[in-house]
Design a protein around this motif. Structure first.
Motif, PDB file in Angstrom:
ATOM      1  N   SER A 142      13.187  40.936   2.929  1.00 21.51           N
ATOM      2  CA  SER A 142      13.241  39.818   1.992  1.00 21.51           C
ATOM      3  C   SER A 142      11.850  39.568   1.445  1.00 21.51           C
ATOM      4  CB  SER A 142      13.760  38.562   2.712  1.00 21.51           C
ATOM      5  OG  SER A 142      13.385  37.405   2.012  1.00 21.51           O
ATOM      6  N   THR A 143      11.781  39.095   0.192  1.00 24.65           N
ATOM      7  CA  THR A 143      10.485  38.822  -0.412  1.00 24.65           C
ATOM      8  C   THR A 143       9.846  37.558   0.123  1.00 24.65           C
ATOM      9  OG1 THR A 143      11.563  37.651  -2.216  1.00 24.65           O
ATOM     10  CG2 THR A 143      11.117  39.989  -2.547  1.00 24.65           C
ATOM     11  N   ARG A 201      22.966  36.276  12.567  1.00 24.46           N
ATOM     12  CA  ARG A 201      22.663  35.813  11.217  1.00 24.46           C
ATOM     13  C   ARG A 201      22.570  37.031  10.300  1.00 24.46           C
ATOM     14  NH1 ARG A 201      17.394  32.144   9.983  1.00 24.46           N
ATOM     15  NH2 ARG A 201      18.375  30.956  11.690  1.00 24.46           N
ATOM     16  N   PRO A 202      23.186  36.974   9.109  1.00 24.91           N
ATOM     17  CA  PRO A 202      23.146  38.148   8.227  1.00 24.91           C
ATOM     18  C   PRO A 202      21.744  38.406   7.690  1.00 24.91           C
ATOM     19  CG  PRO A 202      24.075  36.267   7.073  1.00 24.91           C
ATOM     20  CD  PRO A 202      23.938  35.852   8.511  1.00 24.91           C
ATOM     21  N   MET A 203      21.466  39.678   7.416  1.00 23.73           N
ATOM     22  CA  MET A 203      20.188  40.063   6.818  1.00 23.73           C
ATOM     23  C   MET A 203      20.449  40.484   5.377  1.00 23.73           C
ATOM     24  SD  MET A 203      18.266  42.117   9.908  1.00 23.73           S
ATOM     25  CE  MET A 203      19.554  43.355  10.070  1.00 23.73           C
ATOM     26  N   ILE A 204      19.604  40.026   4.482  1.00 21.55           N
ATOM     27  CA  ILE A 204      19.839  40.281   3.072  1.00 21.55           C
ATOM     28  C   ILE A 204      19.279  41.628   2.633  1.00 21.55           C
ATOM     29  CG2 ILE A 204      20.047  37.879   2.378  1.00 21.55           C
ATOM     30  CD1 ILE A 204      17.112  37.896   1.612  1.00 21.55           C
ATOM     31  N   GLY A 241      14.014  41.936  -6.029  1.00 20.71           N
ATOM     32  CA  GLY A 241      14.700  41.992  -7.311  1.00 20.71           C
ATOM     33  C   GLY A 241      15.333  40.687  -7.744  1.00 20.71           C
ATOM     34  N   VAL A 242      15.345  39.680  -6.881  1.00 19.04           N
ATOM     35  CA  VAL A 242      15.920  38.379  -7.238  1.00 19.04           C
ATOM     36  C   VAL A 242      14.819  37.508  -7.820  1.00 19.04           C
ATOM     37  CG1 VAL A 242      17.075  36.306  -6.396  1.00 19.04           C
ATOM     38  CG2 VAL A 242      17.675  38.539  -5.438  1.00 19.04           C
ATOM     39  N   PRO A 248      25.239  38.216  -2.866  1.00 23.59           N
ATOM     40  CA  PRO A 248      24.615  38.769  -4.071  1.00 23.59           C
ATOM     41  C   PRO A 248      24.196  37.642  -5.003  1.00 23.59           C
ATOM     42  CG  PRO A 248      26.595  40.007  -3.508  1.00 23.59           C
ATOM     43  CD  PRO A 248      26.571  38.807  -2.604  1.00 23.59           C
ATOM     44  N   ALA A 249      22.994  37.694  -5.505  1.00 22.96           N
ATOM     45  CA  ALA A 249      22.464  36.607  -6.326  1.00 22.96           C
ATOM     46  C   ALA A 249      23.324  36.335  -7.553  1.00 22.96           C
ATOM     47  CB  ALA A 249      21.034  36.925  -6.754  1.00 22.96           C
TER      48      ALA A 249
END
Length: 335
Positions: free
Chosen positions: A3-4, A35-38, A95-96, A121-122
Motif C-alpha cells: 500500500s502507498t 484483515r485483507p491486504m490490498i 495507482g489510487v 477496488p477503488a
C-alpha cells in the motif's frame, strides 16, 4: 505491491461474518479472520456500517443453484459475507489517486462487507453523501443502483409517464419510488396495508394495497412497470401495460435451480413477437452511479428508509428477519 500509505503488510485479525458452506443462517458465524491486504488499484476501508440485501441470502443458501456458478459450486469461494459498505479509507494501493486515507466513502463489494475492514477496488467506491450517517449510506449502493439503472437503462423512464413499482416497500422498491419521482414520473406503488403509509411518505402519487386488490385486474394501464417481486404471470402484467409499455424484470421467485432466470428468459423471448417491451437489465456497480445517487441524496430527492439496525455480531439474525419476517425498506448493520 505494498500500500502507498501502509508501512507493512503484517497480517492482523479482525471480526467478520464467516461462511464456509451453504445452508440456513446457521452457517454464518461471527469470528476472527485475517484483515485483507490490498492490491494495486484497491482501497482498504475501515467499515463503519453495512446493509442486508437479497443477494446475501442467495449467497448464504446457495439457492438458486445457478448462483453457485459465480459463488462456488460446493462451498463459497469467498468466506466473508456482505456487499454494501460505508466507512473510512484506511489505506490506498498503488495507482489510487482519487481517494485518500480519512475519506468517508460508500460502495459495493463482491463479498467481504460484513467485517471490520474490506479491500475494495477503488472504482467501486465514491465519497459518502455528506448528509447521511454511515448506517444510512450503507443501505444505498446495491439497492439504489439497481433501482436507478433498472428504471433508466431497463425502462427508459421519461417525465410524465405512469410508472408502477411492484414491491414498493422493499429495499429496491423504496429507492425506485423516489428515483421515479425524481425523474418526473407519476408513480404508483404496490405494497401491503402495513407498508402503504411508508410508500406514500416516499413520494408515491398513489398506493395499491395488494391485500385489497390486484393491480393487474383493475383495468388501469401503465407506461412502465418495475417488477421486483415476480408474483404475477407475464400475461397478467401485460394487461396492466399500455400497448407499447415496458415491463422491467430483475428479481422475484422461481425454482431452486434457475430462480427467476427462467421467467426472465421467457419474457425476453416473448418480447420478440409483441409490441410491448419486456426487459431485464445488467446492473453494473461503480463510481458513476454512486456519484449520481449522492447528488440525488444531497439534494433531498432520495432518503434511505431503514426498518431495523443490528450490530455486526447479529448479522445472522438480521438475515433471518429479512427472509422470514419480510422486512420492509432496508436493514442496516453497525460495525
Amino acid at each position: 505491491m505494498k500500500s502507498t500509505t501502509s508501512p507493512d503488510r503484517t497480517t492482523m485479525a479482525m471480526k467478520g461474518i464467516v461462511q464456509r458452506r451453504y445452508g440456513t443462517t446457521n452457517v454464518l458465524s461471527h469470528q476472527d479472520v485475517d484483515r485483507p491486504m490490498i492490491q494495486d488499484g484497491e482501497v482498504l476501508v475501515r467499515v463503519r456500517a453495512a446493509a442486508i440485501n437479497h443477494a446475501d441470502w442467495v449467497y448464504t443458501s446457495g439457492r438458486p443453484l445457478i448462483a453457485r456458478l459465480a459463488f462456488g459450486m460446493r462451498k463459497p469461494k469467498k468466506i466473508v459475507r456482505g456487499k454494501d459498505i460505508a466507512g473510512q479509507v484506511e489505506a490506498v494501493g498503488a495507482g489510487v489517486t482519487e481517494l485518500r486515507p480519512g475519506d468517508e466513502v460508500y460502495g459495493e463489494v463482491e463479498a467481504g462487507g460484513f467485517a471490520e475492514f474490506a479491500a475494495v477496488p477503488a472504482v467501486l467506491l465514491a465519497l459518502k453523501p455528506a448528509n447521511l450517517t454511515f448506517e444510512q449510506a450503507a443501505t444505498v449502493p446495491l439497492s439504489a443502483r439497481t433501482a436507478l439503472q433498472g428504471l433508466r437503462s431497463g425502462g427508459n423512464i421519461q417525465p410524465g409517464q405512469k410508472v408502477l413499482i411492484n414491491g414498493a416497500s422493499g429495499g429496491v422498491g423504496t429507492f425506485a419510488v423516489q428515483i421515479a419521482k425524481a425523474f418526473g414520473a407519476d408513480v404508483t406503488g404496490v405494497a401491503s396495508t402495513r407498508n402503504a403509509e411508508l410508500v406514500r411518505s416516499l413520494g408515491a402519487d398513489s398506493v395499491i394495497d395488494y391485500t385489497q386488490g390486484n393491480f393487474t385486474e383493475s383495468g388501469v394501464q401503465y407506461d412502465l412497470i418495475f417488477d421486483s417481486i415476480g408474483n404475477h404471470p407475464l400475461s397478467a402484467l401485460r394487461r396492466a401495460l399500455t400497448q407499447r409499455g415496458t415491463l422491467v424484470l430483475f428479481s422475484g421467485t422461481g425454482g431452486s435451480v434457475l430462480g427467476p432466470m427462467g421467467r426472465i428468459v421467457r419474457a425476453l423471448f416473448l418480447s420478440l413477437f409483441i409490441r410491448q417491451n419486456l426487459r431485464t437489465f445488467s446492473a453494473k456497480p461503480g463510481r458513476e452511479s454512486l456519484d449520481e445517487l449522492r447528488e440525488l441524496i444531497e439534494s433531498g430527492r432520495i432518503v434511505p428508509a431503514i426498518d431495523r439496525t443490528y450490530p455486526l455480531s447479529e448479522v445472522p439474525e438480521a438475515i433471518r428477519y429479512f427472509v422470514e419476517d419480510h422486512a420492509r425498506a432496508k436493514i442496516a448493520i453497525t460495525v
